[in-house]
Design an enzyme around this catalytic site. Sequence first.
Site, PDB file in Angstrom:
ATOM      1  N   CYS A  68       0.840  -1.211   0.000  1.00 33.58           N
ATOM      2  CA  CYS A  68       0.000   0.000   0.000  1.00 33.58           C
ATOM      3  C   CYS A  68       0.870   1.255   0.000  1.00 33.58           C
ATOM      4  O   CYS A  68       1.739   1.432   0.859  1.00 33.58           O
ATOM      5  CB  CYS A  68      -0.927  -0.041   1.216  1.00 33.58           C
ATOM      6  SG  CYS A  68      -1.684   1.528   1.637  1.00 33.58           S
ATOM      7  N   CYS A 123       0.431   3.296   3.159  1.00 34.14           N
ATOM      8  CA  CYS A 123       1.131   2.662   4.284  1.00 34.14           C
ATOM      9  C   CYS A 123       2.625   2.971   4.225  1.00 34.14           C
ATOM     10  O   CYS A 123       3.276   3.185   5.264  1.00 34.14           O
ATOM     11  CB  CYS A 123       0.912   1.153   4.268  1.00 34.14           C
ATOM     12  SG  CYS A 123      -0.825   0.647   4.387  1.00 34.14           S
TER      13      CYS A 123
END
Length: 478
Positions: A170, A173
């Site tokens: 991600c 992230c």
Amino acid sequence: MISASKLKSVDFYRKIPRDLTEASLSGAGLSIIAAFSMIFLFGMELNNYLTVSTSTSVIVDQSSDGDFLRIDFNISFPALSCEFASVDVKDVLGTNRLNITKTVRKFSIDSSLRPTGAEFHSGPVANAVRHDDEVDEEYVEGSFALTEQNFDKYVHQFPLTIVNFYAPWCSWCQRLKPSWEKAAKIMKERYDPEMDGRILVTKVDCTREGDLCRRNHIQGYPSIRIFRKGTDLRSDHGHHEHESYYGDRDTESLVKMMESLVESLPKESQKLALEDKSNVAEKRPAPSAGGCRIEGYVRVKKVPGFLIVSARSESHSFDASQMNMSHVINHLSFGRKLTPRAMSDVKRLIPYIGSSHDRLNGRSFINPRVSEANVTIEHYIQIVKTEVITRKGYKLIEEYEYTAHSSLAHSVDIPVAKFHLELSPMQVLITESQRSFSHFITNVCAIIGGVFTVAGIIDSILHNTIKIMKKIEIGKNF
């Protein structure tokens, strides 16, 4: 002055003296049959006169409800979290309204479509989430990794457990990781878990701990959750009571949020007074279940367009292979709401009206290929307006009926539930009509006169036939 004898000469209905008439059994029988026939035909004619008939025509839509169409809906998604559920509207004229919240309500539901609490409030739409401007590549990881085996142990051990549910692939992230690890290191130095024991900053890799993330209803990455000791007990529906953090993700904001949480520990009742007011709107209850029931209405232009339900966020990533847009349509209708009484009145007059008013209601659309990613469920809906006009020119109802065809389709993007809307430029006009009273009287006279005449002809034929047969019989005897 006209004499009575001259006046009698114009009599259409001349009388035969009763002494010259002869009654017969055959005539009596025919008279009874004729009388019953008259009564039966009169009853049919009366029923036909009292019955309201309709005529149907197709005309260009001359709607009195303006250029917009209202869509009411109530749809349950057993595998889409209310945290990210979004209702969008698009059309061919360029309208693009994303994440409509003013007229839409969301309720968390479990996999059996049962509600798990009060209405889910998404909170105000935040601006772009702030991250650290400069990324230090030489940071030291300060957060503690949790797994399925030790998660419950630490959540129940520390008064505060801050968890970052993330996925290594991600992009959001990856942007959060440096600031998260720095904030975790700062909090560890200020509140050592072994010495102080009030707060523990952790992380969970959802690509490795899939069951743990699903148990906490994680559908977007990263998801920052705040667990409090004593309030994370499981309810009857199997969910944890905890909060989600939606604020900025730079180191300073994260540390500020965690500090405010530690300060709220001595007296929980003073929590709001001790917290930094800038962070109050950034922490909200986490979704209590993995599903969501979305209900409300939207107004769209009367042009081809789309109503889309999807997972949407400006600061989270979604795993398309984990998104399941299966849903149950509890209600879907177009135009103004019709009262049950109005609909019953119309169905009494026109039975076929309303048969397509709620065609999709109660139908389930489940993705049977759960293992396959990026499956979008599409509904192709063709809408036509119907108006019923009474014989006095009064508009009884106006409703939108529709036909629908549904299918599963693969997409390169995140799967969605998409409703293709095609509005017909024509409308169906149903007008009541009733036969006139003069037509009814004319038919009644025709019935009485016709039956009387036909019965007289039959009686005459029958009488003459009997006389001839008697003469023949008398001739044989001679």
